[in-house]
Design a protein around this motif. Structure first.
Motif, PDB file in Angstrom:
ATOM      1  N   ALA A 127       0.683  19.143  58.537  1.00  0.00           N
ATOM      2  CA  ALA A 127       0.158  17.784  58.689  1.00  0.00           C
ATOM      3  C   ALA A 127      -1.231  17.822  59.315  1.00  0.00           C
ATOM      4  O   ALA A 127      -1.518  18.665  60.166  1.00  0.00           O
ATOM      5  CB  ALA A 127       1.101  16.949  59.544  1.00  0.00           C
ATOM      6  N   ASP A 128      -2.095  16.888  58.894  1.00  0.00           N
ATOM      7  CA  ASP A 128      -3.463  16.825  59.423  1.00  0.00           C
ATOM      8  C   ASP A 128      -3.518  16.303  60.846  1.00  0.00           C
ATOM      9  O   ASP A 128      -4.391  16.691  61.626  1.00  0.00           O
ATOM     10  CB  ASP A 128      -4.329  15.902  58.543  1.00  0.00           C
ATOM     11  CG  ASP A 128      -4.697  16.545  57.220  1.00  0.00           C
ATOM     12  OD1 ASP A 128      -4.472  17.760  57.068  1.00  0.00           O
ATOM     13  OD2 ASP A 128      -5.206  15.824  56.335  1.00  0.00           O
ATOM     14  N   LEU A 260       2.544  17.021  52.691  1.00  0.00           N
ATOM     15  CA  LEU A 260       3.022  16.359  53.901  1.00  0.00           C
ATOM     16  C   LEU A 260       1.983  15.345  54.345  1.00  0.00           C
ATOM     17  O   LEU A 260       0.784  15.649  54.395  1.00  0.00           O
ATOM     18  CB  LEU A 260       3.260  17.398  55.012  1.00  0.00           C
ATOM     19  CG  LEU A 260       3.839  16.926  56.337  1.00  0.00           C
ATOM     20  CD1 LEU A 260       5.209  16.280  56.151  1.00  0.00           C
ATOM     21  CD2 LEU A 260       3.943  18.098  57.314  1.00  0.00           C
ATOM     22  N   SER A 261       2.434  14.134  54.664  1.00  0.00           N
ATOM     23  CA  SER A 261       1.507  13.087  55.080  1.00  0.00           C
ATOM     24  C   SER A 261       0.825  13.474  56.392  1.00  0.00           C
ATOM     25  O   SER A 261       1.355  14.278  57.167  1.00  0.00           O
ATOM     26  CB  SER A 261       2.248  11.755  55.239  1.00  0.00           C
ATOM     27  OG  SER A 261       3.225  11.848  56.265  1.00  0.00           O
ATOM     28  N   ASP A 312      -6.111   9.786  54.510  1.00  0.00           N
ATOM     29  CA  ASP A 312      -5.703   8.574  55.240  1.00  0.00           C
ATOM     30  C   ASP A 312      -4.224   8.246  55.011  1.00  0.00           C
ATOM     31  O   ASP A 312      -3.715   7.246  55.544  1.00  0.00           O
ATOM     32  CB  ASP A 312      -6.586   7.374  54.867  1.00  0.00           C
ATOM     33  CG  ASP A 312      -6.432   6.946  53.402  1.00  0.00           C
ATOM     34  OD1 ASP A 312      -5.558   7.506  52.685  1.00  0.00           O
ATOM     35  OD2 ASP A 312      -7.185   6.049  52.969  1.00  0.00           O
ATOM     36  N   GLY A 313      -3.550   9.046  54.225  1.00  0.00           N
ATOM     37  CA  GLY A 313      -2.108   8.872  54.032  1.00  0.00           C
ATOM     38  C   GLY A 313      -1.715   7.745  53.109  1.00  0.00           C
ATOM     39  O   GLY A 313      -0.525   7.432  52.998  1.00  0.00           O
ATOM     40  N   SER A 314      -2.667   7.145  52.397  1.00  0.00           N
ATOM     41  CA  SER A 314      -2.346   5.964  51.601  1.00  0.00           C
ATOM     42  C   SER A 314      -2.051   6.279  50.138  1.00  0.00           C
ATOM     43  O   SER A 314      -1.426   5.474  49.449  1.00  0.00           O
ATOM     44  CB  SER A 314      -3.501   4.959  51.672  1.00  0.00           C
ATOM     45  OG  SER A 314      -4.655   5.469  51.014  1.00  0.00           O
ATOM     46  N   GLY A 338      -0.173   4.982  44.794  1.00  0.00           N
ATOM     47  CA  GLY A 338       0.048   4.744  46.203  1.00  0.00           C
ATOM     48  C   GLY A 338       1.028   5.759  46.761  1.00  0.00           C
ATOM     49  O   GLY A 338       1.767   6.415  46.020  1.00  0.00           O
ATOM     50  N   ILE A 339       1.080   5.901  48.067  1.00  0.00           N
ATOM     51  CA  ILE A 339       1.983   6.871  48.696  1.00  0.00           C
ATOM     52  C   ILE A 339       3.438   6.555  48.362  1.00  0.00           C
ATOM     53  O   ILE A 339       4.291   7.441  48.376  1.00  0.00           O
ATOM     54  CB  ILE A 339       1.779   6.875  50.232  1.00  0.00           C
ATOM     55  CG1 ILE A 339       2.550   8.007  50.907  1.00  0.00           C
ATOM     56  CG2 ILE A 339       2.162   5.539  50.818  1.00  0.00           C
ATOM     57  CD1 ILE A 339       2.010   9.378  50.639  1.00  0.00           C
TER      58      ILE A 339
END
Length: 713
Positions: A127-128, A260-261, A312-314, A338-339
């Motif tokens: 994960a970031d 992974l988000s 940005d996880g979107s 979209g996510i």
């Protein structure tokens, strides 16, 4: 003539090899996985090296152990993760399974993160913005916990049981048996490591109590102690307990197909949905906290693969590929959504290339992708607004392991070509490439490389790389070696340690590396030219480019040979049955009888799906065995499950049936490796492979006496 490492097979296998690259979260340093030949020359040891990511400085070795390290990745905090079978001071003395280790960014020795009975497979995703990671690990299907898995493994080991019960197809893959363990995705919170004296003491006390319970009959009779014994040895409390995200995976999970988000809350994975003996790939979201799985994208006759998540996880990006049929190859499409899978939209609809890897750009406005293209493997930027992709690199290299520096938008990657093995570089936003410091200097290479092309009989352009030895000229033309690539959906565009034409160039051969019909990097129509017709246009393309090259005055058209492996071996067999223009042919891991191969390979349904029954029969090389006039060197490894050994066994039998002398002698030869796979990877076996190939070519191309390699006894 200047000496190079390619003049000696021993020097060649001793060259250090850069295999992988990871980039730190701040973009300041790259960590390289470097393989170096061990002292006894029978295997490679791996270590991690750090290099500045701006092109300055010098390499610094980070790890050193007898077992080696690989699979490096960074946590969000900048710690380095890797997988190693190095000894764990708190583990079992005889445990040689690879485990996950962490090297702190603040300094200090590496410490274990897992102690799984079956070992940690690979780091699937990090994960970031969280120190949560996902790894792949194999667990037995009869186990409902990590402890139960350890107990079952010990029982099988103690009873010396290796049997596997299958209830689904397939049963093996490339070079290994599938089962009994199944690949799971495990989430680990690395920041939960308890690196304190109190935690170590508590674990030691628990272990001592377990041992006393086992040794004392009175204690063993206690119900609680019996329950502990039945459940198995507890997983270490000093390590973060892995959370199983796929408790019933069967054969659906591939750790290479996971994202992974940034906050570590959601896993996006490409999972296999079983269909009788086939399966399609769908995109699934897994909520890490609850374990809830939600199918995001799933269609009949379509595969969804290579998921990536925006910074940005979107959003997600992925490759969508409809199933190919005998009527033609399907396109490989880039999509974004979209996510949650909402609003899927195709990108780059006019782009006639297939992405081989993708990630989001630093600002999430584009994808960064690699793709085969015209005999190279450049980096592309694919805008999310639907505009045309931009080719970022324009050199003669193929790029891999592309990582985005979030702070600048620059890229850090490995690149290679046929005259330069993988080495680290930085790619600026404008495409400027800067080599980074490297612990493995680029070796001097023999000869030169040039690009050649011709026009095929149907008007298509067919191109190739031609490697020429030093001294090749009109007055001293070089013998010619046609080297056919595998795949067949592939391209001769990147360095290979296993199939290295420079070794032939160093021995005086001009080596042609052509991309015939079915090759990637030239568009869908170019692939379609050879679809369902392997012995058709791919063969005539090879002969056309060969005709063009042997007509050169610096090539000796009277001393020619051909070779290939896998699909290249298929083509070598086909060539042998359709022309006698070559003095020798080497066929490695080759397809011989397509009807037999299609039912015995590790994934039979794919091959049966892309051919019509008529084409499979028409284009099977075994039908032309009586027409073979060229000496063949047949090579195969018994642990090759993609092209099973039965192909070469049948080829060898039929060569003897139709071409052996009355006393059983033959000009053909069969080099067999009982413990090798599709590629033949052990260093000394690689030496034997090349020694045998060059001795065979010397005999038939140069008319020399046959010289049996010493290690063949």
């Amino acid at each position: 003539m200047a000496s190079t490492p390619f003049d000696s097979l021993e020097d060649y296998i001793s060259l250090p090899r850069i295999e992988a690259l990871a980039l730190s979260p701040d973009g300041g340093r790259a960590v390289l996985t470097v393989a170096v030949l061990k002292k006894d020359g029978t295997a490679y040891g791996r270590s991690l090296w750090s290099v500045p990511a701006d092109g300055s400085g010098a390499p610094k070795r980070l790890t050193r152990s007898a077992k080696g390290e690989a699979g490096a990745a960074f946590t969000a905090s900048g710690d380095i993760l890797f997988v190693s079978a190095r000894p764990d001071a708190d583990g079992e003395a005889d445990d040689e399974s690879g485990q996950l280790w962490l090297l702190p960014a603040a300094g200090g020795e590496a410490r274990p993160v897992t102690r799984l009975a079956g070992g940690a497979g690979q780091i699937a995703a990090t994960a970031d913005a969280s120190d949560r990671i996902v790894i792949g690990a194999d667990l037995l299907p009869g186990a409902d916990s990590l402890e139960a898995d350890a107990k079952l493994r010990k029982l099988r080991k103690d009873k010396k049981v290796s049997a596997i019960l299958h209830d689904a197809y397939p049963v093996r893959f490339w070079d290994h048996d599938l089962g009994p363990a199944e690949s799971h995705l495990l989430a680990i919170d690395v920041d939960a490591l308890e690196d304190t004296i109190a935690a170590v003491v508590a674990e030691a006390d628990a272990a001592r109590t377990d041992a006393e319970s086992a040794d004392d009959p009175g204690l063993a009779a206690d119900a609680d102690a019996a329950a502990v014994e039945d459940a198995g040895k507890p997983y270490p409390s000093t390590l973060p307990r892995p959370r199983d995200l796929t408790p019933t995976p069967r054969r659906t999970v591939d750790p290479d197909q996971v994202a992974l988000s940034p906050d570590g809350s959601t896993v996006i994975a490409s999972v296999r949905v079983s269909e009788q003996r086939d399966g399609r790939y769908a995109l699934v979201a897994v909520d890490v906290e609850s374990g809830t799985q939600t199918f995001l994208l799933d269609e009949d006759e379509v595969d969804f693969e290579a998921p990536a998540i925006s910074h940005d996880g979107s959003r997600i990006a992925y490759i969508r590929t409809p199933r190919s049929t005998p009527e033609g190859p399907a396109d490989s499409e880039l999509w974004t959504a979209g996510i949650d899978g909402a609003g899927p939209r195709r990108l780059a609809t006019g782009w006639d290339r297939w992405a081989t890897a993708l990630t989001f750009d630093h600002d999430d406005d584009a994808l960064v992708a690699t793709a085969d293209s015209d005999g190279r493997g450049p980096i592309f930027r694919v805008p999310l607004d639907g505009s045309a992709p931009e080719q970022l690199t324009h050199d003669d290299f193929a790029y891999s392991h592309v990582r985005v520096d979030r702070s600048t938008g620059d890229l850090v990657a490995l690149r290679s070509s046929w005259i330069a093995p993988s080495h680290p570089v930085r790619v600026a936003r404008d495409g400027t490439v800067t080599p980074l410091a490297s612990p493995a200097a680029l070796p001097a290479v023999p000869g030169s490389i040039t690009e050649v092309e011709t026009t095929a009989e149907d008007g298509a352009r067919v191109r190739a790389w031609l490697l020429l030895p030093e001294g090749a000229s009109d007055a001293a033309p070089a013998p010619f070696l046609l080297w056919i690539h595998g795949g067949p959906l592939a391209s001769w565009n990147a360095w290979s340690w296993r199939w290295n034409p420079l070794l032939a160039v160093a021995r005086g051969y001009a080596v042609l590396l052509p991309d015939p019909a079915l090759s990637t990097g030239y568009g869908l129509d170019f692939i379609a030219r050879g679809w369902n017709s392997w012995g058709g246009t791919p063969y005539t393309d090879l002969m056309s480019i060969t005709d063009a090259v042997v007509a050169r005055p610096d090539i000796d058209e009277t001393r020619t040979a051909a070779m290939g492996g896998s699909f290249g071996g298929y083509m070598a067999n086909w060539v042998a049955g359709h022309t006698d223009r070559f003095r020798a042919i080497v066929t490695h891991a080759s397809l011989w009888a397509l009807d037999q191969f299609a039912g015995t390979t590790d994934s039979s349904v794919y091959w049966q799906r892309i051919f019509t029954a008529e084409a499979m029969e028409e284009h099977s090389p075994h039908r032309f065995v009586r027409d073979i006039r060229t000496p063949l060197l047949v090579i195969h490894g018994d642990r090759d499950y993609r092209v099973p050994i039965g192909e070469s066994l049948r080829l060898w039998s039929e060569l003897a049936e139709h071409h052996a002398e009355a006393d059983g002698s033959t000009v053909h030869r069969f080099l067999y490796f009982p413990d090798e796979n599709h590629w033949v990877l052990k260093p000394q076996h690689a030496i034997v492979w090349y020694q045998t190939v060059f001795a065979f070519l010397d005999e038939h191309v140069h008319g020399k006496d046959w010289e049996r390699p010493e290690l063949l006894g």
